[in-house]
Design an enzyme around this catalytic site. Structure first.
Site, mmCIF file in Angstrom:
data_model
loop_
_atom_site.group_PDB
_atom_site.id
_atom_site.type_symbol
_atom_site.label_atom_id
_atom_site.label_comp_id
_atom_site.label_asym_id
_atom_site.label_seq_id
_atom_site.Cartn_x
_atom_site.Cartn_y
_atom_site.Cartn_z
ATOM 1 N N SER A 165 0.751 -1.115 -0.014
ATOM 2 C CA SER A 165 0.016 0.041 0.001
ATOM 3 C C SER A 165 0.816 1.270 0.065
ATOM 4 O O SER A 165 1.775 1.498 0.596
ATOM 5 C CB SER A 165 -1.102 -0.069 1.260
ATOM 6 O OG SER A 165 -1.524 1.283 1.461
ATOM 7 N N TYR B 95 -0.084 -0.390 10.942
ATOM 8 C CA TYR B 95 -0.317 -0.831 9.542
ATOM 9 C C TYR B 95 0.736 -0.370 8.530
ATOM 10 O O TYR B 95 1.103 -1.132 7.545
ATOM 11 C CB TYR B 95 -1.848 -0.010 9.106
ATOM 12 C CG TYR B 95 -2.003 -0.143 7.620
ATOM 13 C CD1 TYR B 95 -2.562 -1.226 7.149
ATOM 14 C CD2 TYR B 95 -1.723 1.001 6.520
ATOM 15 C CE1 TYR B 95 -2.974 -1.373 5.855
ATOM 16 C CE2 TYR B 95 -2.269 0.918 5.321
ATOM 17 C CZ TYR B 95 -2.901 -0.274 4.864
ATOM 18 O OH TYR B 95 -3.313 -0.773 3.463
#
Length: 208
Positions: A49, A76
């Protein structure tokens, strides 16, 4: 993504790292005999990501002091940096076996459950970290449909124009083309450190 409260896997590993990296690391290595049998030409695709830009891999505190220093977005981001580093590290190990690796950012995709933990406060924190880290503003990113979000993964898995034989294994893709991630996410020393840590966390070694 950005799970609010500190959680761990049953092995005690922070939940983002466990779910987004360690599980994939173990599965990929356990599948290696099948991948070798399908080579040359097998590919391993790691979905990362653009969120990796929010944090390096925290080698000195990957488990957030067992929750004492936990920050959801950093948890994350660390796991997404790990996806890219793992791709770099394994690509180097497998370059003579005809197995090719790519990591990618699929895009900002609406209509999924990835943002189930997000609320106004978490988005405010994201904005603050993003400004500090030079992260592209969300408003500058065009949302993608689910079909559009699949495109970069399909390119990584199927497109012969990547010319894997030209040494592009280990590359990072975004919007269907190769991009250079930030140095900390493609550094070979960091990739090796992550490999050794990952083996330690699962209690198993893999040599190629």
């Amino acid at each position: 993504m950005a799970v609010k409260d500190f959680e761990t896997s049953k092995e005690g590993i922070e939940i983002h790292l466990a779910a987004n990296h360690i599980g994939h690391f173990l599965l990929t290595n356990l599948l290696m005999p099948k991948l070798e049998a399908a080579s040359p030409g097998a590919r391993i695709i790691n979905v990362s990501s653009i969120g990796y830009m929010l944090s390096e891999f925290r080698f000195d505190d990957w488990n957030f002091q067992d929750g004492k220093s936990y920050m959801p977005w950093l948890g994350y981001a660390q796991s997404k940096t790990a996806n890219i580093l793992c791709t770099v590290g394994l690509a180097a190990r497998l370059k003579k076996k005809g197995i090719y690796l790519f990591s990618l950012h699929p895009g900002l995709i609406y209509g999924t459950n990835l943002g189930v933990h997000l609320d106004e406060e978490s988005l405010k924190v994201l904005t603050e970290i993003a400004l500090e880290r030079g992260f592209p503003p969300l408003e500058d990113q065009r949302p993608k449909s689910s079909s559009e979000g699949c495109a970069t993964g399909l390119v990584a898995a199927l497109d012969d124009s990547l010319e894997v034989e030209a040494g592009k294994s280990g590359a990072y893709l975004s919007d269907c083309v190769i991009e250079n991630p930030r140095e900390y996410a493609r550094d070979s020393d960091n990739a090796e450190k992550l490999w050794l840590l990952s083996e330690e966390l699962i209690g198993q070694k893999f040599s190629y």
